[in-house]
Scaffold this active site. Structure first.
Site, PDB file in Angstrom:
ATOM      1  N   GLU B 153       0.828  -1.184  -0.133  1.00 39.49           N
ATOM      2  CA  GLU B 153       0.104   0.007  -0.050  1.00 39.49           C
ATOM      3  C   GLU B 153       0.917   1.319   0.045  1.00 39.49           C
ATOM      4  OE1 GLU B 153      -2.689  -0.368   3.184  1.00 39.49           O
ATOM      5  OE2 GLU B 153      -4.012  -1.738   2.122  1.00 39.49           O
ATOM      6  N   GLU B 308      -6.746  -7.679  -0.477  1.00 35.08           N
ATOM      7  CA  GLU B 308      -7.092  -7.701   0.860  1.00 35.08           C
ATOM      8  C   GLU B 308      -8.748  -7.472   0.978  1.00 35.08           C
ATOM      9  OE1 GLU B 308      -5.090  -4.914   3.472  1.00 35.08           O
ATOM     10  OE2 GLU B 308      -3.070  -5.420   2.844  1.00 35.08           O
TER      11      GLU B 308
END
Lengths: 669, 669, 669
Positions: B153, B308
């Site tokens: 991320e 995710e």
């Protein structure tokens, strides 16, 4: 050997903070006369006097204070002499900038208001040490000085410091606690997010982080700051004890004050005192009643002093409503009813200049003895003279609520399933049931002795270690009734999860597993049904599987409808209830009424609404306080057999008593 | 030559982030067994392991990771091995403080959470380079390692840095871009407010300014930071490509993430992956559906992975609602329906300590195989095994929405006529029309090839350069239908106004001039009338003069009543519509229904409300996904001629299908 | 000897800020032609030109400005030449970082927007001095240059600086003011909270404090910053006066601008000018009308210029609504009606780049002479040519409102009984009564000469020294009518309480004591009864004891019901009213209507609602402005005896006049 409070102050203490350095000598004499008239028997002096006592480094000037104490003593007024350390003088931080506390962004706090010091500055501790030694030495034998008032509202503005010296001290504190860095890594769970430390000096503050901090580290930082400030207090206390071994010491605590673990602090005080400023717009200040009960509980039931309140209105809220006629008196008696032996004010004379000049005082700006403020003070002060016999009386509570500062810190750290939960709100909610039914209740820690209680309530006791869990099990097994609410027993003292099904250390005791948490959105509600009645719940739902407990209320909505919401479990000789949601006040009132009935826990009197009743007992008898918070008169039925005396007017009372709006009676028997 | 994703993962990928360093070896074995049972075929390992891999500078310890990979491999589980660079260890910033990112106020970020590094620190890039080289070298031939998971991320907490090194790099970046300071002055419009620069090193960050910044400078700073972070990614990618030329690489993208221009990034990824956390309180997560379509579009239609999601609830919102039974499964299938070939979770086993311990996981704290979380995971994992044939299938969309990160940056800079406009909200509004009608839609850039689309929508395309404007003209002239909404075509790539009447580069195409902007206040509305129907509009009104276009809706109120609100203009073989206000959803639904009808753009099926339908196609056939977002069953009428097979139960389906609440069918034909 | 404004500009000034440096030379010629067409007779040039005039330290380039001034002069357009000091160039702060202003957290402001300088930087003052000397020397004899425009909106972004140099200057300023540290200690009340200073250099900014600051210190810091910025202005003014003794100078003031005491500033200006940007959503901009009256009052009634307004919409609000057709013209005439002799705009030509490119202008981006903006400008500019005879005309007001910047600073410092009170709101409330009844009103300082006024209103005049109190007493004793509202006369100029019963210095004048303040909570109201009518009040209740005054309204609720709320007291030949609460608008309207009637204060005309009327007078006659703020036409009855001429169309008018929606008439007689 330190004297008892009752020995040095055998009266209900009455008075306030006194700041004569703001006024000329003529005013001092006028003050003393007005104090006598008003029944003042104790004043706190020199709280903010450092800069006029130690005018330059090492140059002390006590002449003015000598005079003040002499005048007070001549007028029969005792003194709680302050150590003057609350606000360091400008010369100190100019010469030693390292005494300044530092913000998270690295900017130093500055002189110009107060409390700008770092509790971890060694140079500051030295300066305090010198100051306190000088004051104590000078006044150790002064006949007016009955008590030491150490500093003032520790941590009220500054309970965190991010200086390099604080960081070094934090690292030492951690080293002392964990011994090895490996142990710290384990206890902080640093395998998460690659947070492993090799050396102590790699550790930083939990500050200036890009995102969520390490909760174990955060918790330790809170503990460290509490310890740092306590250490500063102890420095002063130790000096005073050395020089005046017999004079009791105290500092003043605050309302809803999270940073300091007052249970730990109370061990080091000879007298618990606190400052109470209910917002008049809230009506009956029941959260302050709770604090009275908490303050009384901090030293196991010893009477406390209300150290500060205001006659009219404060100046630090956005909008400062004034107390209505009669409220100040009524609320003062609530203090005494709940275990207070002192009722004091900030401050004696309203200041002319400075940040607090619009804060009410016993003598207002007008200096008018006919002002409402002074008249109400005088009435109360003279009434209190009749209450010497109450001094030292205790409260006998058969119920207790667990209140734990460390849990407060832990449960309100970020990253929880529901991050809008307030620990205090949860505690208040349960306290309110006791308050409204006039049932006496103490506050205890999770590991306190619980033998004397028939009932113990543990609201949202998220952080609970194994040994405290066993303690609660033993209490219940031995016959106690324990009520535990949702999100309890989840984490250990490092804020690591107790694995093995929530709430792992309490599952056997409660007879259930919480499979999941289902927090509710703002404005979301659910409903429970108990005994055929339906009632709103909100905030949280536990998804419970029974393992021995029986459900006494069920959810009626959402995907978990029909599942248990409240349960009851026989455990040994006792019983453990679990409340897996946030119920409405009326449900709690009903649930607890049933329990009170079962356990034969009763109020001293049955009363109409908004009538507060509390009882204190000592060798002089029972003292039954009846406070009418209504604006209109009420009639209260008394024990038909007893003969009472109203301590406020020495009249005999039987069968019933009529109280005017906002009036109070103290019936002894 | 890098392998294709389908080659290394010929299944629907299923698994999650796996952080074994938080657990003991016994747990690893238990994990592997539970993974197999649950149908897990891929896990991401070592994302946050830097501090346990490189325990001191240059001292690497791979023993634990060797064991983990061996266990996984033995159990047949593939690994997306992380480069472990997401969270640098404490020793690094202690030794080299210059690796720390710096806030706008000059304060360094610190260790204690994660991602505290500056992407412009050369020392940091060196450290990453060493780490990645070591990991890649060690595991280049490991049979379990199928993919490289680079960092994590990027930019999620820190997408700006104000260090001196970042400033120097910014100046170099500008010098490279503009060559001469004169050109920079011109392109930044520094004649305004005396902002002229003589030398490169006079340039500062657009930070700590007394008032409004220079928008051209701000835009370049955003570009610079995107490039800085991308450069960091490329450093890792290049090392991996060198050492393992055949292993595909990726990093995981995020939801509504403005700082990184993912269209640019996607060029450098072998696989687009992203992390999706819809808030359950929002009901049907259509903004996530949009992101699925966007992620699929980033590499021109190639399948992406959902990297995710959570089984139950996250822990980083204020209040974290949990998914209802069936929602996690349903939303996972929505991922696949819209082009996903992987469904992964954060994380495998719920952590015991640290900031994310209340984030749901595939195996919860209870470690109970009968927990709802694990049971739902296991059901889904085993179902997905039946879908190998879908891997690689594409979506055929006949419509596209222009989405442009640079426009997002520019249109939301301060100082606009209406500073509460949200680019995403404008895009969502148009996307919703497609989603609710189950019309497949791609996302494209302003200069993407548009040949395959019958219809292109450009919501609030404020920043549009001359060449992209020509591109849109050519598209329309060639027969396309273009829909442009208000405040489009206003500024060039420097955020300088296109002079000559708004929207200057599109005036001919649209057949109109916007004379003025009339933003509306909060709660202000106007109304348009179209085909005799009146509908609310808000936010904005363009004051339009027609120059060839015809009005198809008019304003009915305020001083511009009667003026055109929506227009249509034949242009070449195509048609350009202009929407000069913010219309209600029902107007857009009607307008677009008409256009779909005209252009023969249809949904795969007609369905009841809240039933999502999408189709993917490959050599194995057509796969028609039908998802019932209702809680109750629905009956869907199918193509009466076709014979389908439901891939989830291998049953033949004809004429119609009944789906239970929150159930899904995948019909192949 | 400086010329009068009427001498250098014998017309209603019309024009705007002109920033030719943002455009090429071809545009300059086009500009000049369009200006002429539009009736422009004055432009402000070079406000933000420092970096293009002084391109490096000491290297001046005036060639472009020479050309611009030549073109303007040739087209008959006068110039208010700016001193170009508003935004220093990047090379200056690079070479001398000490010129940068510093934030409270110690971070320097940076180049990149504007006004990043510290007014206390000696180096900055030197740089300004050099610049202004060069410009003035070059253009001292230029025939186009009629006025000097010094800097721009002083303090608009930065009215505080926390640099070390500012701190040193603050200490010097204090030393000059107080002479001895002992006197400072007394005047700052440093006996409170141990704030005593021994040395001047112990004093810090009132910044970075743990809690409430010292109000006396805060007040002095505000005075110091006002003085610092004024000193910067005076530096420029003195240079200009030296070089061009005959050219008038000004700077432009702002709306609701608290940091600068414009009454003090106005003494140093030859012309008051200000920038007015009413938010169109507010309807009739009466707060701007108040500012017109205030600006006219700053120099005792001399005409002012509106220096900036916008044709359409600004760009710095969240949402920037545009003016409806006719509003710009109407509001421009309101300016002139209330004493303005100039109507100017920001800016001439709308910018293509930079932070203000969406700010409306006289020539919009489209450069279209048929644009609404330009057409409205042109209409107005050509109308104004007819109004030369009005130039210099005065307003004759018989009433005044006391407005005091120092009181504004003091009464809004924290720590008050009610901390949500707004001084401006209190003033607006009283102003509105005058505005709505079209009664002319001036603004005066507490110590201004009041002889010419029959009525003076003092809203919330919290800070009032003894001498101003005496002044008000003398005014009333001499026959004046004084209206004082709650929380007046409380503190002296150090913000120390006037002891002896509130409001001590006014008690005799008002004939009462305020015993206590009873602030009301948000949403709390009370009620007063006056002449049998009941009306809402809120915010505040004074608990009043009459000492000679008579109550003319009483409270009806709460514990103080029946006590006086509004009182009246004969004092000498006059009368003093006291308003001890915050009354509703209708009560004020009634109370004041009665007073106007008694005192024979009348509007020039009786009009329908929303029609503004004001009159100006000079040797050329009376000019009666009638402005219809309604959208619909209205008929206004005139003095039946008079014969008027409408200056805008030179038609004779008798008996009545009909005005279209948003139209205006200027009737001379």
């Amino acid at each position: 050997m330190v004297k008892s409070i009752q020995e040095v102050m055998p009266h209900i203490a009455f008075g306030g903070d006194y700041n004569p350095e703001q006024w000329s000598e003529e005013v001092w004499l006028q003050d003393a006369k007005l104090m006598r008239e008003a029944g003042v028997n104790l004043v706190s002096v020199a709280i903010f006097s450092w800069s006029v006592i130690e005018r330059e480094e090492g140059k002390f000037d006590f002449t003015w204070l000598d005079k003040v104490l002499e005048i007070l003593h001549k007028h029969g007024i005792s003194v709680a002499l302050a150590t003057a350390s609350a606000s360091p003088p400008a010369w100190l931080s100019k010469k030693y900038p390292e005494v300044l506390a530092v913000k998270e962004n690295g900017v130093c706090y500055q002189v110009g208001s107060r409390q700008h010091y770092s509790p971890n500055s060694k140079r500051f501790l030295e300066a305090v040490s010198t100051l306190v030694t000088e004051i104590a030495t000078r006044y150790k034998n002064h006949p007016a000085v009955k008590l030491w008032h150490i500093n003032n509202e520790y941590g009220c503005h500054l309970a965190e410091c991010y200086s390099q010296e604080s960081l070094d001290t934090f690292r030492s504190w951690l080293k002392t606690k964990y011994q090895t860095i490996e142990r710290l890594n384990q206890k902080w769970g640093t395998a998460f997010w690659s947070q492993r430390y090799n050396e102590w000096d790699e550790i930083q503050f939990p500050a200036n982080l890009p995102t969520f901090y390490n909760p174990s580290q955060m918790l330790d930082y809170k503990r460290f700051m509490n310890d740092s400030i306590l250490k500063l207090y102890l420095l002063e206390k130790d000096i005073l004890r050395e020089i005046t071994p017999d004079i009791p010491v105290f500092t003043n605590f605050m309302y809803e004050f999270k940073p300091l673990n007052y249970f730990e602090w109370a061990k080091e005080l000879d007298l618990v005192t606190w400052d109470s400023y209910p917002d008049p717009r809230e009506g009956i200040p029941y959260s302050h009643a709770m604090h009275h009960d908490l303050m009384r509980s901090l030293k196991g039931g010893s009477p406390f002093y209300l150290m500060e309140q205001v006659t009219s209105h404060v100046n630090w809220r956005d909008i400062n409503l004034t107390k209505k006629p009669g409220e100040m008196r009524l609320w003062s008696y609530s203090t005494i009813a709940r275990g207070g032996d002192g009722v004091m004010y900030f401050q004696w004379r309203q200041g002319r200049a400075g940040a607090e000049k619009f804060h009410g005082a016993m003598v207002p700006h007008s200096n008018d003895p006919n002002s409402r403020a002074y008249k109400e003070v005088k009435q109360l002060g003279n009434e209190l003279k009749k209450l010497d016999k109450i001094v030292g009386a205790k409260t006998n509570a058969k119920a207790a609520i667990i209140f734990d500062w460390e849990n407060w810190w832990a449960v309100e750290l970020e990253g929880k399933p529901h991050n809008k939960l307030s620990y205090l709100d949860q505690v208040y909610q349960y306290y309110e049931v006791f308050y409204k039914q006039n049932i006496a209740v103490d506050f205890v820690r999770p590991d306190s002795s619980l033998e004397k209680y028939d009932m113990v309530v543990a609201p949202m006791l998220y952080m609970l270690n194994e040994s405290a869990s066993s303690h609660l099990k033993n209490y219940t097994a031995g016959g106690g009734t324990l009520i535990v609410s949702f999100f309890s027993g989840i984490a250990d003292e490092q804020d690591h999860i107790h694995l093995g099904g929530y709430p792992a250390p309490l599952r056997k005791l409660l007879g259930l597993t919480v499979e999941e948490f289902a927090p509710m959105a703002e404005n979301e509600t659910n409903e429970i049904v108990a005994n055929g009645q339906r009632m709103k719940v909100d905030l949280w739902a536990d998804i419970i599987t029974l393992e021995g407990a029986k459900a006494i209320a069920h959810f009626t909505q959402n995907w978990y409808k029909g599942r248990p919401a409240v349960t009851s479990h026989r455990y040994g000789k006792g019983c453990a209830l679990y409340i897996g949601t946030n119920p409405s006040a009326n449900y709690l009132m009903e649930l607890f009424s049933g329990l009170f009935h079962q356990l034969d826990i009763t109020a001293p009197l049955q009363t109409p609404q908004k009538v507060e009743v509390a009882e204190r007992v000592n060798d002089n008898g029972h003292f039954l306080f009846i406070l009418n918070h209504n604006e209109d008169p009420v009639t209260i039925t008394l024990d038909q057999e007893k003969v009472y005396e109203n301590c406020l007017n020495n009249k005999e009372v039987r069968k019933e008593i009529i109280l005017e709006g906002r009036d109070v009676a103290i019936l002894s028997y």
